[in-house]
Each structure stands twice: as C-alpha cells, then as structure tokens.
Motif scaffolding. Structure first.
Motif, PDB file in Angstrom:
ATOM      1  N   ARG A  47       0.794  -1.234   0.000  1.00  0.00           N
ATOM      2  CA  ARG A  47       0.000   0.000   0.000  1.00  0.00           C
ATOM      3  C   ARG A  47       0.825   1.282   0.000  1.00  0.00           C
ATOM      4  O   ARG A  47       0.254   2.368   0.011  1.00  0.00           O
ATOM      5  N   GLN A  48       2.126   1.199   0.001  1.00  0.00           N
ATOM      6  CA  GLN A  48       2.904   2.443  -0.046  1.00  0.00           C
ATOM      7  C   GLN A  48       2.736   3.078  -1.420  1.00  0.00           C
ATOM      8  O   GLN A  48       2.941   2.426  -2.447  1.00  0.00           O
ATOM      9  N   ASN A  49       2.366   4.346  -1.430  1.00  0.00           N
ATOM     10  CA  ASN A  49       2.002   5.039  -2.663  1.00  0.00           C
ATOM     11  C   ASN A  49       3.214   5.279  -3.566  1.00  0.00           C
ATOM     12  O   ASN A  49       4.170   5.941  -3.160  1.00  0.00           O
ATOM     13  N   PRO A  50       3.179   4.772  -4.807  1.00  0.00           N
ATOM     14  CA  PRO A  50       4.307   4.972  -5.722  1.00  0.00           C
ATOM     15  C   PRO A  50       4.193   6.238  -6.569  1.00  0.00           C
ATOM     16  O   PRO A  50       5.102   6.538  -7.344  1.00  0.00           O
ATOM     17  N   GLU A  51       3.084   6.953  -6.434  1.00  0.00           N
ATOM     18  CA  GLU A  51       2.835   8.105  -7.303  1.00  0.00           C
ATOM     19  C   GLU A  51       3.163   9.423  -6.602  1.00  0.00           C
ATOM     20  O   GLU A  51       3.280   9.502  -5.393  1.00  0.00           O
ATOM     21  N   GLY A  52       3.283  10.466  -7.385  1.00  0.00           N
ATOM     22  CA  GLY A  52       3.464  11.809  -6.847  1.00  0.00           C
ATOM     23  C   GLY A  52       4.913  12.217  -6.706  1.00  0.00           C
ATOM     24  O   GLY A  52       5.835  11.402  -6.758  1.00  0.00           O
ATOM     25  N   ALA A  53       5.102  13.503  -6.514  1.00  0.00           N
ATOM     26  CA  ALA A  53       6.446  14.069  -6.446  1.00  0.00           C
ATOM     27  C   ALA A  53       7.219  13.589  -5.225  1.00  0.00           C
ATOM     28  O   ALA A  53       8.452  13.580  -5.223  1.00  0.00           O
ATOM     29  N   TYR A  54       6.510  13.196  -4.171  1.00  0.00           N
ATOM     30  CA  TYR A  54       7.184  12.829  -2.932  1.00  0.00           C
ATOM     31  C   TYR A  54       7.063  11.342  -2.619  1.00  0.00           C
ATOM     32  O   TYR A  54       7.094  10.926  -1.470  1.00  0.00           O
ATOM     33  N   ALA A  55       6.934  10.541  -3.661  1.00  0.00           N
ATOM     34  CA  ALA A  55       6.818   9.096  -3.473  1.00  0.00           C
ATOM     35  C   ALA A  55       8.088   8.534  -2.850  1.00  0.00           C
ATOM     36  O   ALA A  55       9.200   8.970  -3.154  1.00  0.00           O
ATOM     37  N   ALA A  56       7.926   7.550  -1.972  1.00  0.00           N
ATOM     38  CA  ALA A  56       9.073   6.887  -1.358  1.00  0.00           C
ATOM     39  C   ALA A  56       9.840   6.116  -2.428  1.00  0.00           C
ATOM     40  O   ALA A  56       9.296   5.691  -3.441  1.00  0.00           O
ATOM     41  N   VAL A  57      11.110   5.900  -2.153  1.00  0.00           N
ATOM     42  CA  VAL A  57      12.010   5.401  -3.184  1.00  0.00           C
ATOM     43  C   VAL A  57      11.666   3.986  -3.640  1.00  0.00           C
ATOM     44  O   VAL A  57      11.689   3.691  -4.845  1.00  0.00           O
TER      45      VAL A  57
ATOM     46  N   GLN B 280       8.547   2.049 -11.757  1.00  0.00           N
ATOM     47  CA  GLN B 280       9.339   2.403 -12.930  1.00  0.00           C
ATOM     48  C   GLN B 280       9.902   1.157 -13.609  1.00  0.00           C
ATOM     49  O   GLN B 280       9.865   1.035 -14.835  1.00  0.00           O
ATOM     50  N   LEU B 281      10.411   0.226 -12.819  1.00  0.00           N
ATOM     51  CA  LEU B 281      10.964  -1.008 -13.396  1.00  0.00           C
ATOM     52  C   LEU B 281       9.867  -1.842 -14.057  1.00  0.00           C
ATOM     53  O   LEU B 281      10.070  -2.392 -15.148  1.00  0.00           O
ATOM     54  N   MET B 282       8.696  -1.919 -13.440  1.00  0.00           N
ATOM     55  CA  MET B 282       7.598  -2.679 -14.032  1.00  0.00           C
ATOM     56  C   MET B 282       7.153  -2.061 -15.352  1.00  0.00           C
ATOM     57  O   MET B 282       6.686  -2.759 -16.250  1.00  0.00           O
ATOM     58  N   ASN B 283       7.315  -0.744 -15.465  1.00  0.00           N
ATOM     59  CA  ASN B 283       6.945  -0.038 -16.699  1.00  0.00           C
ATOM     60  C   ASN B 283       8.102   0.058 -17.691  1.00  0.00           C
ATOM     61  O   ASN B 283       8.009   0.764 -18.702  1.00  0.00           O
ATOM     62  N   HIS B 284       9.210  -0.620 -17.370  1.00  0.00           N
ATOM     63  CA  HIS B 284      10.411  -0.630 -18.214  1.00  0.00           C
ATOM     64  C   HIS B 284      11.006   0.767 -18.375  1.00  0.00           C
ATOM     65  O   HIS B 284      11.544   1.108 -19.436  1.00  0.00           O
ATOM     66  N   GLU B 285      10.898   1.567 -17.319  1.00  0.00           N
ATOM     67  CA  GLU B 285      11.513   2.892 -17.293  1.00  0.00           C
ATOM     68  C   GLU B 285      12.800   2.832 -16.488  1.00  0.00           C
ATOM     69  O   GLU B 285      12.948   1.989 -15.596  1.00  0.00           O
ATOM     70  N   SER B 286      13.720   3.727 -16.764  1.00  0.00           N
ATOM     71  CA  SER B 286      14.989   3.756 -16.039  1.00  0.00           C
ATOM     72  C   SER B 286      14.863   4.585 -14.765  1.00  0.00           C
ATOM     73  O   SER B 286      14.662   5.806 -14.842  1.00  0.00           O
ATOM     74  N   PRO B 287      14.980   3.960 -13.594  1.00  0.00           N
ATOM     75  CA  PRO B 287      14.914   4.716 -12.341  1.00  0.00           C
ATOM     76  C   PRO B 287      16.125   5.625 -12.186  1.00  0.00           C
ATOM     77  O   PRO B 287      17.210   5.335 -12.708  1.00  0.00           O
ATOM     78  N   VAL B 288      15.927   6.727 -11.474  1.00  0.00           N
ATOM     79  CA  VAL B 288      17.017   7.661 -11.208  1.00  0.00           C
ATOM     80  C   VAL B 288      17.400   7.565  -9.736  1.00  0.00           C
ATOM     81  O   VAL B 288      16.578   7.806  -8.853  1.00  0.00           O
TER      82      VAL B 288
ATOM     83  N   PRO C 271       8.679   1.980  -3.681  1.00  0.00           N
ATOM     84  CA  PRO C 271       7.559   1.817  -4.613  1.00  0.00           C
ATOM     85  C   PRO C 271       7.757   2.585  -5.914  1.00  0.00           C
ATOM     86  O   PRO C 271       7.326   2.125  -6.980  1.00  0.00           O
ATOM     87  N   LYS C 272       8.426   3.712  -5.835  1.00  0.00           N
ATOM     88  CA  LYS C 272       8.692   4.491  -7.053  1.00  0.00           C
ATOM     89  C   LYS C 272       9.583   3.702  -8.005  1.00  0.00           C
ATOM     90  O   LYS C 272       9.307   3.601  -9.205  1.00  0.00           O
ATOM     91  N   PHE C 273      10.669   3.110  -7.456  1.00  0.00           N
ATOM     92  CA  PHE C 273      11.565   2.298  -8.282  1.00  0.00           C
ATOM     93  C   PHE C 273      10.834   1.079  -8.856  1.00  0.00           C
ATOM     94  O   PHE C 273      11.016   0.713 -10.023  1.00  0.00           O
TER      95      PHE C 273
END
Length: 323
Positions: free
Chosen positions: A179-189, A196-204, A191-193
C-alpha cells in the motif's frame, strides 16, 4: 478489546495498523483528512462493526477532541512526510506535524487516554555521523521535516513529565511495503523504483548510490506499535525507540535486489539501465539503527529483513499495481 484511535489511518502505515488491530478483535477509529491517505486503503474495513471512519484534520482541535473521546490508546501516524516536501513548503509541514501533533497531545491529555504512541522519525538524527544510531545520541536536523519530528519528541517528553500521560515515540527508519504510494512528487524510493521497473523505465538514483538506509518492512513497524501499546513495563514508556531492522543497504544494492525479484515476473527488467542524478538536499548519507533498546525494553524482534520484506512487497506491487 482495546479501543484504539489511529490518526492517518487511511495512509500507508496507518491502514496496515487498522488491519492488524481489527484482526485482533479491537475497536478501531480511523481519523484522516485524505490529503495523503486513500479511501481504497480502508474500503474493505468500512463495513466492519469494529471499525469507524472519521474524516477530519488534526489541525482542528475540536476534531481531535471528538476523535479521542472514549479511546484507550492513540497511534498517531498523521503527518506530512517527505524531506523535499518540507523544504518546498515548510509552513504546511509545521502546521500539520507540530500544531496538529500538539492538538492531539492536548486532546489525549484531556480524554485521559492510557497511552499515546506516535510516529517519530530517523531524520531526527540529523548530521550525527555515529553509526549505528542510538536513541540518546542525535545531531542537528537537516530539514524542516526533521525539525518537526524532533519537536514532537520534545512535546511528548514535556507532556509525560508535566501531565503524566504515557508517551512512546517510534523512530521509523525508511518503512516500505504493501500500500505504499508509488505516485506523486514525494513518493518513497522503493515503490517508485518498483513501478518504474515494471513499466520498463529507467529509475534515477540520487547521487552515486552509495548512500545507505536501514530499510524496514511494514510488518516490523506493526510489531513495534503492538509492543508499544501492550507493554506493561513502566520503565519502557515515556521514551523513544528506533523502529528498524538493524542492517543497512545501499541504494545500488537495493536496486539490484529489486531487479532480481521483479525479473522473476518479467525477465526484461534485468536489463533496464539505471540513471544516477544529483544528490538531494537534506538527505542523510547513511542510516543504520541500533535496535538493542527495543529488543530489551519491548521484546522486539524483527520478522523481516530487507530481502524477505522486498520479496513480499514486490509480490504485492506486481499483483496490485501492474498496468
């Protein structure tokens, strides 16, 4: 049966706490203004006879008074998290995290609740370079958010000494999980990563990736909250505890784990390139908790290390948030 008020109960940590105590047979009141929490986190609880949702803001004292009425315990999770958010908007962070916290403390005192357990933060250690982090040794705060969470500890200490209310602060260390929110400017690292990986995007990764954290799975946090409200050891109250695993993982190693566990579902993820950006303002280079105090005083024993926690978290994200 305990009567428990969970502020911020529709958020990531709060909703997991609601689940836990409802499952134990306790009566739970969830107070949330849904600024960062979500109805879908607690939708499955709304029809439960022992669950009550109260929509309101801790910045309103009357709301706090109504919420604490007839409660035995308070698990105060409501806050505006995120170091960057506090840097961009220190006024709102202070209003919620300090003024809102004080409202809840005063309301708890007036209602004569048995114990006030609150979410403190590892950010309180600030510029202290000592490792592992021991509760009694802190540095100067490095962000407005860190200041607000330290002020919480100071207020709780004064209220325990002045008014006799039992308080326990839990210094959370980089909590992650379902349930940790992966969206938004202040998303925790984490769920955000993952997203991004599930969407085949390169995490920063901010900086070189050598910064390290004591990443703590949600089930460990639930255990600490359970221990904090149930302990009958009077020497264990009116203090703060690190809520962590007692191990640290670099961001580079974290990314390796995430790619490995996600690759079990999608082999293409293993080949995704990782990008390194600039270091983020207000970030603490390294974080590692001593959990000896929690073990000794609260009989705490982490159920999940970083690997077992990440496996469960990745599994949840894949099943629930994959497009």
């Amino acid at each position: 049966m305990k009567k428990i008020l969970i502020t911020g109960g529709a958020g990531f940590i709060g909703s997991n706490l609601c689940d836990h105590f409802i499952a134990k047979g306790d009566k739970v009141t969830c107070l949330d203004n849904f600024s960062t929490g979500f109805h879908h986190n607690i939708e499955h609880l709304k029809s439960h006879p022992n669950f009550r949702l109260m929509e309101g803001d801790i910045r309103d004292f009357q709301t706090c008074q109504q919420a604490v009425e007839s409660q035995d315990y308070i698990l105060h999770q409501a806050a505006l998290g995120s170091v960057p958010r506090s840097i961009n908007d220190p006024i709102t962070s202070n209003e919620v995290n300090v003024s809102g916290f004080l409202n809840m403390l005063v309301a708890a005192k007036e209602a004569k609740v048995k114990r006030f357990v609150y979410a403190a933060s590892s950010s309180t250690y600030g510029d202290s370079e000592s490792l592992p982090k021991v509760e009694e040794v802190i540095g100067k705060p490095l962000s407005p958010y860190a200041i607000t969470k330290y002020v919480n500890e100071l207020y709780a200490d004064v209220f325990s000494k002045t008014y006799g209310i039992e308080c326990i602060g839990l210094r959370y260390f980089n909590v992650f999980g379902r349930r940790q929110n992966p969206e938004g400017a202040y998303a925790a690292v984490i769920p955000k990563f993952v997203i991004q990986l599930m969407n085949h995007e390169s995490p920063v990764i901010n900086g070189t990736g050598d910064y390290s954290r004591d990443f703590t799975y949600i089930d460990n946090v639930i255990q600490m909250n359970e221990r904090a409200i149930s302990t009958e050891n009077k020497d264990a109250v009116n203090t703060v505890y690190n809520t962590a695993v007692g191990d640290r993982t670099t961001l580079n190693l974290l990314m390796d784990y995430l790619k490995k566990y996600l690759s079990a579902y999608d082999t293409k993820i293993a080949d995704i390139e990782i990008i390194h950006g600039s270091t983020r303002a207000g970030d603490i280079p390294h974080s590692l908790a001593s959990i000896e105090k929690a073990k000794k005083m609260l009989d705490y024993e982490p159920s999940h290390d970083i690997k077992s926690g990440l496996k469960e978290a990745v599994d949840w994200y894949w099943k629930n948030l994959r497009k």
